[in-house]
Design a protein around this motif. Structure first.
Motif, PDB file in Angstrom:
ATOM      1  N   SER B 111       0.826  -1.217   0.000  1.00 10.26           N
ATOM      2  CA  SER B 111       0.000   0.000   0.000  1.00 10.26           C
ATOM      3  C   SER B 111       0.852   1.255   0.000  1.00 10.26           C
ATOM      4  N   VAL B 112       2.055   1.212   0.592  1.00 11.60           N
ATOM      5  CA  VAL B 112       2.937   2.391   0.543  1.00 11.60           C
ATOM      6  C   VAL B 112       3.354   2.672  -0.894  1.00 11.60           C
ATOM      7  N   VAL B 113       3.745   1.618  -1.617  1.00  9.57           N
ATOM      8  CA  VAL B 113       4.211   1.832  -2.986  1.00  9.57           C
ATOM      9  C   VAL B 113       3.081   2.384  -3.854  1.00  9.57           C
ATOM     10  N   VAL B 114       1.943   1.691  -3.847  1.00 12.99           N
ATOM     11  CA  VAL B 114       0.838   2.141  -4.693  1.00 12.99           C
ATOM     12  C   VAL B 114       0.326   3.505  -4.225  1.00 12.99           C
ATOM     13  N   GLY B 115       0.156   3.641  -2.893  1.00  9.41           N
ATOM     14  CA  GLY B 115      -0.336   4.904  -2.352  1.00  9.41           C
ATOM     15  C   GLY B 115       0.600   6.060  -2.659  1.00  9.41           C
ATOM     16  N   SER B 116       1.914   5.824  -2.566  1.00  4.99           N
ATOM     17  CA  SER B 116       2.877   6.898  -2.841  1.00  4.99           C
ATOM     18  C   SER B 116       2.784   7.358  -4.283  1.00  4.99           C
ATOM     19  N   ILE B 117       2.732   6.385  -5.196  1.00  4.64           N
ATOM     20  CA  ILE B 117       2.685   6.765  -6.605  1.00  4.64           C
ATOM     21  C   ILE B 117       1.431   7.595  -6.880  1.00  4.64           C
ATOM     22  N   LEU B 118       0.279   7.086  -6.411  1.00  7.15           N
ATOM     23  CA  LEU B 118      -0.966   7.833  -6.631  1.00  7.15           C
ATOM     24  C   LEU B 118      -0.922   9.194  -5.947  1.00  7.15           C
ATOM     25  N   GLY B 119      -0.411   9.213  -4.702  1.00  7.23           N
ATOM     26  CA  GLY B 119      -0.362  10.464  -3.952  1.00  7.23           C
ATOM     27  C   GLY B 119       0.550  11.486  -4.609  1.00  7.23           C
ATOM     28  N   ILE B 120       1.703  11.033  -5.091  1.00  9.24           N
ATOM     29  CA  ILE B 120       2.632  11.952  -5.743  1.00  9.24           C
ATOM     30  C   ILE B 120       2.027  12.518  -7.013  1.00  9.24           C
ATOM     31  N   VAL B 121       1.440  11.648  -7.813  1.00  9.24           N
ATOM     32  CA  VAL B 121       0.826  12.106  -9.064  1.00  9.24           C
ATOM     33  C   VAL B 121      -0.268  13.120  -8.756  1.00  9.24           C
ATOM     34  N   ALA B 122      -1.127  12.781  -7.773  1.00 11.50           N
ATOM     35  CA  ALA B 122      -2.231  13.678  -7.432  1.00 11.50           C
ATOM     36  C   ALA B 122      -1.702  15.007  -6.914  1.00 11.50           C
ATOM     37  N   LYS B 127      -4.943  19.474 -10.494  1.00  9.05           N
ATOM     38  CA  LYS B 127      -6.051  19.585 -11.445  1.00  9.05           C
ATOM     39  C   LYS B 127      -6.947  18.359 -11.452  1.00  9.05           C
ATOM     40  N   TRP B 128      -7.375  17.902 -12.633  1.00  8.84           N
ATOM     41  CA  TRP B 128      -8.389  16.834 -12.697  1.00  8.84           C
ATOM     42  C   TRP B 128      -7.832  15.501 -12.236  1.00  8.84           C
ATOM     43  N   ILE B 129      -6.527  15.247 -12.442  1.00  7.24           N
ATOM     44  CA  ILE B 129      -5.945  13.983 -11.973  1.00  7.24           C
ATOM     45  C   ILE B 129      -6.096  13.894 -10.459  1.00  7.24           C
ATOM     46  N   THR B 131      -8.292  15.474  -8.642  1.00  3.44           N
ATOM     47  CA  THR B 131      -9.706  15.328  -8.287  1.00  3.44           C
ATOM     48  C   THR B 131     -10.130  13.862  -8.362  1.00  3.44           C
ATOM     49  N   ILE B 132      -9.773  13.193  -9.459  1.00  4.61           N
ATOM     50  CA  ILE B 132     -10.178  11.789  -9.629  1.00  4.61           C
ATOM     51  C   ILE B 132      -9.578  10.919  -8.530  1.00  4.61           C
ATOM     52  N   ILE B 133      -8.255  11.024  -8.353  1.00  4.08           N
ATOM     53  CA  ILE B 133      -7.593  10.162  -7.365  1.00  4.08           C
ATOM     54  C   ILE B 133      -8.120  10.444  -5.956  1.00  4.08           C
ATOM     55  N   SER B 134      -8.270  11.726  -5.630  1.00  5.37           N
ATOM     56  CA  SER B 134      -8.733  12.060  -4.279  1.00  5.37           C
ATOM     57  C   SER B 134     -10.151  11.571  -4.021  1.00  5.37           C
ATOM     58  N   ARG B 135     -11.018  11.661  -5.032  1.00  9.55           N
ATOM     59  CA  ARG B 135     -12.384  11.197  -4.831  1.00  9.55           C
ATOM     60  C   ARG B 135     -12.419   9.683  -4.646  1.00  9.55           C
ATOM     61  N   ILE B 136     -11.567   8.959  -5.407  1.00 11.09           N
ATOM     62  CA  ILE B 136     -11.512   7.499  -5.231  1.00 11.09           C
ATOM     63  C   ILE B 136     -11.073   7.179  -3.800  1.00 11.09           C
ATOM     64  N   PHE B 137     -10.077   7.912  -3.303  1.00 10.95           N
ATOM     65  CA  PHE B 137      -9.638   7.719  -1.915  1.00 10.95           C
ATOM     66  C   PHE B 137     -10.802   7.962  -0.959  1.00 10.95           C
ATOM     67  N   ASP B 138     -11.551   9.044  -1.196  1.00 11.68           N
ATOM     68  CA  ASP B 138     -12.672   9.378  -0.321  1.00 11.68           C
ATOM     69  C   ASP B 138     -13.692   8.244  -0.281  1.00 11.68           C
ATOM     70  N   ILE B 139     -13.982   7.709  -1.471  1.00 11.75           N
ATOM     71  CA  ILE B 139     -14.968   6.626  -1.542  1.00 11.75           C
ATOM     72  C   ILE B 139     -14.479   5.423  -0.736  1.00 11.75           C
ATOM     73  N   MET B 140     -13.170   5.086  -0.925  1.00 11.68           N
ATOM     74  CA  MET B 140     -12.637   3.924  -0.210  1.00 11.68           C
ATOM     75  C   MET B 140     -12.648   4.146   1.296  1.00 11.68           C
ATOM     76  N   VAL B 183       3.317  16.261  -0.464  1.00  7.11           N
ATOM     77  CA  VAL B 183       3.799  16.765  -1.752  1.00  7.11           C
ATOM     78  C   VAL B 183       3.252  18.161  -2.007  1.00  7.11           C
ATOM     79  N   LEU B 184       1.983  18.359  -1.672  1.00  5.63           N
ATOM     80  CA  LEU B 184       1.378  19.678  -1.881  1.00  5.63           C
ATOM     81  C   LEU B 184       2.151  20.754  -1.149  1.00  5.63           C
ATOM     82  N   SER B 185       2.566  20.447   0.105  1.00  6.38           N
ATOM     83  CA  SER B 185       3.278  21.487   0.845  1.00  6.38           C
ATOM     84  C   SER B 185       4.719  21.610   0.358  1.00  6.38           C
TER      85      SER B 185
END
Lengths: 327, 299
Positions: B111-122, B127-129, B131-140, B183-185
């Motif tokens: 989960s660290v590897v997959v989560g990191s990649i998604l988190g870094i990209v997001a 922008k829209w990437i 939004t999509i990734i964050s909403r999927i996280f919210d749903i999960m 990453v955002l900060s």
């Protein structure tokens, strides 16, 4: 006459303001509005202004760290505003930047050696051995020692860190250095050291500087020519002597009258400006300074003054010096 | 005032050592934390057990002696007693360390590897990437994690491997959001702007500047997540959705012991203690790491 190294024409940066649920665009912040100037090879152009006047935004747009909304930047015969981002990245070898906060601009997890080597690696200059040699050489040049290479940024003082920042900017042998308030975060005693270092380096390495600052004294000390910005526009642009001896724009006059003079006998005739800087999202019509200007005329509220040469080498954007508008 | 004295000696020591990196500083502060060291000791003990367990266990895990050894209380021959099939619980608990730690560690790594990649990209591209990734996280995150794990296992089929995958999946949004916010900060830091000003490519900025600087909270969260992953694996095993008989998985052992609990409490007590100790160890170590790595905790 030396040829201009950098030519800036009609540079603009409008930040859209979005509001509401659908993020509808409701206006612009005109951070930089139609700024033009040039920088000659080997000189130092100072840019001064209050905070929020767009001087840092201008500096960042020159390197395209921020994409300009409009305008043309020509560097060394190459138009930077029209090339691709890949080409721009390569062009950054020739233009480097020194940042304001030496505590924030160095990666805390990298050693000084790694920080200084990175520009060389990115631009593929030399091999591992020559890079290391160059790092040590430049550490000595900026007044540090080669044994500092293995240390981390947090082990240095503010002044030393700024020297590292300057060394990093010099690694790729750039022609132009954009210094964005390089001494504002330092103690006054250290400021002079760093300024002198920058001047020495300029002579030695034939550098051209754009020196962005809000401290008029600092800018006078280092600049050949000075541009004064107000609310995203260039108000006055002249040689240092001419600007400090005989300021023309009412805003420049007010700014200079606020500089303290180290003489107790000196009687200050301080021009106090009324009001605050207007919001750049809703700038005043005509001359943006007319809301605070003691010499306001009718034309000032409607016509935007152009930056015009009123004396040789002395440009000012003010209707007071434009006879056509006055009569 | 008494606290000031060791602090000032620390500073003197730090100045003497000229090559102090951020990691070495963290280790120095971690090694001063007694509770964290106890936690690390427990974790190390179980790691050693997981590696060398099969050589240490006195009995085989599946050696049954139903006739003469069923449900024996702890004795000098069977330290933790035997279960309803006459298997030595001590040996099974030792073997179980490998399963539980393995599930905990590998699911968190996943989960660290997959989560990191998604988190870094997001975080980096926004922008829209984002939004999509964050909403999927919210749903999960809207589902209780164990419920989501049960759903995943029932789709994939009950087995230890699928339980591991399920636990990895349910932990992805936690790490994804953590990395994204970091990453955002960090991307607004001036040293990232300066890296761009040098002419660095995005990928190099991401991996050489942003990732190393956002790693510290991930290590802390990862250590704590191993603890909860072990509990989740045990829970799935208890529900019959994780490890299958006759695997000596601690949660599964608890479930099997349920029937005979009244007559032979040792069948449940020892695997339970094993789970508790491992989780406690990881939690203590995680807290220590947080103190050592989190800059907000420093003065």
């Amino acid at each position: 006459m030396t040829k201009p190294l950098l030519q800036v024409e009609g540079l603009k940066k409008y930040f859209p303001i979005r509001s509401g649920v659908l993020a509808k665009q409701s206006g612009y912040v005109k951070a930089v509005d139609n700024v033009s100037f040039h920088v000659n090879e080997g000189e130092t152009l100072g840019i001064v202004g209050e905070s929020g006047c767009g001087k840092s935004t201008t500096g960042r747009m020159l390197m395209r760290l921020l994409e300009p909304t409009e305008g043309k930047v020509t560097f060394d015969g190459k138009e930077l505003t029209s090339i691709s981002s890949t080409e721009m990245r390569k062009a950054r070898r020739e233009i480097q930047m020194v940042f304001q906060d030496p505590y924030a601009s160095l990666n805390p997890r990298h050693t000084v050696e790694k920080i200084l080597m990175e520009p060389l690696i990115v631009h593929n200059i030399g091999n591992a051995k020559s890079r290391k040699k160059k790092v040590h050489e430049f550490l000595e040049i900026v007044g540090l020692s080669s044994y500092h290479a293995k240390r981390y940024p947090h082990q240095f003082s503010g002044g030393q860190r700024q020297r590292i920042g300057i060394a990093r900017a010099l690694m790729t042998n750039p022609k132009l250095i954009i210094a964005d308030e390089p001494v504002s975060a330092l103690d006054v005693s250290i400021q002079a050291q760093v300024l002198n270092l920058m001047q020495d380096l300029q002579k030695e390495l034939k550098l051209t500087y754009i020196f962005i600052a809000h401290d008029l004294g600092v800018v006078r000390h280092i600049s050949d020519r000075v541009g004064v910005m107000y609310l995203g526009r260039m108000a006055e642009l002249a040689t240092s002597e001419s600007l400090y001896e005989e300021p023309l724009h009412p805003y420049t006059k007010a700014l200079l009258s606020a500089v303290p003079v180290p003489d107790p006998e000196h009687k200050r005739e301080q021009i106090i400006l009324e009001g605050d800087i207007p919001s750049p999202s809703n700038p005043p019509s005509g001359c943006t300074f007319h809301t605070r200007c003691p010499f306001k005329m009718e034309a000032c509220t409607s016509i935007v003054p152009k930056l015009e040469e009123v004396k040789p080498g002395h440009f000012v954007a003010c209707h007071l010096y434009n006879e056509q508008v006055q009569h | 005032m008494t606290q000031m004295v060791p602090n000032s000696t620390n500073e003197i020591m730090a100045k003497k050592d000229t090559s102090t990196g951020p990691w070495r500083d963290a280790w120095r502060s971690f090694s001063k934390n007694k509770v964290a060291l106890v936690g690390a000791g427990i974790v190390l003990f179980f790691i050693l057990l997981a590696i060398f367990g099969p050589f240490l266990a006195p009995q085989g895990i599946n050696e049954q002696a139903i006739k003469d050894h069923r449900l024996l209380p702890p004795s000098s021959q069977f330290w933790f007693g035997t279960d309803d099939l006459g298997r030595d619980i001590f040996s099974r608990v030792i073997h179980g360390a490998r399963i539980s730690l393995g599930v905990g560690f590998f699911s968190v790594v996943g989960s660290v590897v997959v989560g990191s990649i998604l988190g870094i990209v997001a975080g980096y591209y926004g922008k829209w990437i984002d939004t999509i990734i964050s909403r999927i996280f919210d749903i999960m995150l809207a589902f209780p994690s164990i419920l989501l794990a049960i759903a995943v296992v029932s789709v994939l089929g009950p087995s230890l491997r699928n339980a591991l995958i399920a636990i990895a999946i349910i932990n992805i949004p936690n790490f994804g959001r953590l990395i994204r916010s970091k990453v955002l900060s960090i991307k607004e830091e001036e040293y990232i702007t300066s890296a761009k000003a040098i002419g660095m490519k995005d990928l190099r900025i991401l991996f050489s500047h942003i990732l190393p600087n956002s790693l510290a909270p991930v290590i802390v969260a990862g250590t704590l997540a191993i603890a909860s992953a072990i509990i989740e694996a045990a829970a799935l095993g208890f529900l019959g959705l994780g490890a299958q008989a006759p695997a000596p998985e601690w949660g599964k052992m608890l479930a099997d012991a349920r029937v005979v609990l009244r007559n032979a409490p040792w069948t449940m007590v020892f695997p339970g203690i094993a789970i508790m100790l491992t989780v406690l160890g990881f939690n203590l170590m995680g807290d220590g790491l947080r103190d050592a790595l989190d800059p907000r905790m420093k003065n």
